[in-house]
Design an enzyme around this catalytic site. Structure first.
Site: not given
Length: 495
Positions: A172, A189, A191, A194, A287
């Site tokens: 991946n 980081r 989520l 993912r 962000d």
């Protein structure tokens, strides 16, 4: 447009006036962000900071700062050609069997493209020309940008993270931001939904207590980077799709410390592992929403090896209130999404993610409405069909006489074709971006659908309004007379 690696792509950009070299000393602490932000907002070129203050390694910024450069990175000459990329993805996602010899002949170009999909494995590669390991590993050699005044620490922003789950053959690839924690440690980081996080979770379940191998490529070629943020079918690897975009197979090489395969031409590769249970507080960081996000705990990535090319280039970016690079990429990738959605929902005419909506939080869809309740079906389809739209909070559905990319049209449809009570859909307790501080619970919130279509008899008992439209013969006569009237001094004034 063909290129082999990031350096080859930069040469193409420079030939076309799309790359600016900056020789003045510029500080990675805040100054690069300010220059890159001003440049992006003006539609300017990619930036190569050749002399970062305190470092000998150049920094590349604003690579995907225009939709045109995103298209170039995907092997196309202009943004409109990205619809063809979307059609190819739609074909690969759900291939239709040929209906006959002629249909087979028509599909041959697609099958020929598929031949570029397998990776080419090398025994040695440019990304391993220089090697640091053990005590020699020091992330402070890399000019990692500190983007905003209240950011917690320098942040790796374009880290192409390579993982493999214990039960998967293919790897991946994902882009996850990484806070620098020390000379050999970063905070990963990702989520929970993912790909990298899912691989890690499966690894922990299959191999309790064992270290999870990870590699991060910095400065990969644009096709590989963009493949990692494109809705590639689950059965297709990002490396394979990058080969399709680039027009030749993706070259990879095995890591020195684990079995993961990384882009052979990457500028820098970080190899290492995540120790199960090793977590650290990440953030706050400015962000893509335009705000500083909350602090949260994420896994710590321990770097055991740094390999790189001779005279390596560090590829970086910043995120902030749109427009930023993610927003610009969203505009370009929007064209890829349309054919994929149309494959599943042929009634969709256009689909638009306004960049000011933080790239994905609001979508406008226009459809050829065919029955009562059709708009609500499309809303549900958008939220459920592609994982890229899992966090889309607002979906506005309009008829095909509305231009999805023109707010004047969309607002007119909302204010004239909607009753707030009848035509608003609210769904509670759905997945929401963890960066969305407006949601009542971190990672969980609501969604809103707005049905701004003309209503059918089954949807309203009232006579529906007919849009005002001038007689076409009259328009033609005035068109012929317009210049003679000389109402505006400029004959090319808009009519």
């Amino acid at each position: 447009m063909k290129y082999r690696d990031l350096r080859d792509f930069l040469s193409l950009l420079e030939q076309r006036g799309e790359l600016k070299r900056i020789s003045q000393p510029i500080d990675p602490y805040l100054e690069m962000t300010e220059i890159a932000d001003r440049t992006l907002r003006a539609g300017g070129p990619a930036l190569l900071f050749e002399n970062p203050k305190g470092y000998s390694m150049p920094v590349l910024c604003n690579l995907f700062g225009t939709a045109k450069r995103v298209a170039m990175g995907m092997g196309q000459e202009d943004v409109s050609a990205l619809r063809d990329v979307g059609k190819l993805l739609a074909f690969l996602k759900e291939p239709d069997p040929p209906k006959g010899f002629r249909d087979l002949f028509d599909k041959l170009p697609k099958f020929k493209q598929v031949l570029n999909m397998p990776t080419k494995r090398l025994n040695s590669a440019p990304c391993q020309e220089q090697v640091w390991q053990g005590e020699d590993v020091d992330l402070s050699r890399i000019p990692v940008m500190h983007c905003w005044p209240e950011d917690a620490a320098p942040l790796v922003s374009w880290g192409l993270t390579i993982t493999r789950g214990p039960h998967k053959e293919r790897q991946n690839l994902g882009i996850y931001r990484q806070q620098v924690l020390g000379k050999n440690k970063l905070i990963m980081r990702w989520l929970s939904h993912r790909g990298g996080a899912l691989d890690y979770q499966e690894w922990c379940e299959a191999h309790p207590g064992e270290r999870f191998p990870v590699a991060v490529a910095l400065g990969a070629d644009p096709a590989t980077i963009l493949a990692a943020v494109t809705p590639v079918p689950d059965t297709l690897s990002e490396y394979a799709f990058a080969g399709l975009l680039r027009g030749h197979k993706t070259e990879v090489v095995k890591c020195l410390s684990n079995d993961l395969e990384v882009p052979a031409s990457a500028e820098i590769v970080l190899e290492g592992y995540i120790e199960q249970g090793d977590m650290a507080p990440e953030g706050p960081y400015g962000d893509h929403t335009g705000y500083y996000n909350e602090i949260d705990n994420f896994p710590v990535f321990t770097v055991t090896h740094i390999t790189q090319r001779q005279d390596a280039i560090y590829h970086s970016t910043y995120t902030g209130r749109p427009p930023d690079e993610p927003a610009v990429m969203g505009v370009a990738l929007n064209e890829v999404f349309v054919p994929i959605l149309q494959k599943q929902f042929p009634e969709i005419v256009d689909f638009y993610l306004p960049p000011e909506g933080c790239s994905y939080r609001l979508a406008v869809v226009t459809i050829k409405k065919q029955y009562a309740g059709h708009a609500k079906r499309v809303m549900m389809g958008v939220w459920s069909f592609l994982r890229q739209f899992m966090y889309t909070k607002f979906v506005i559905v309009c008829d095909d006489d509305i231009n999805a990319r023109d707010w004047n049209d969309v607002i007119w449809a909302i204010t004239t074709r909607m009753d707030p009570s009848r035509d608003t859909v609210l769904i509670e307790n759905t997945p929401i971006d963890y960066l969305d501080f407006a949601s009542p619970v971190s990672g969980l919130g609501s969604k809103m659908g707005l049905d701004a279509t003309n209503k059918w008899p089954a949807e309203t008992p009232r006579e529906w309004g007919r849009p005002i439209k001038m007689d076409e013969d009259v328009r033609a006569r005035i068109d012929a007379l317009w210049d003679e009237l000389a109402i505006f001094s400029d004959k090319d004034a808009k009519r």
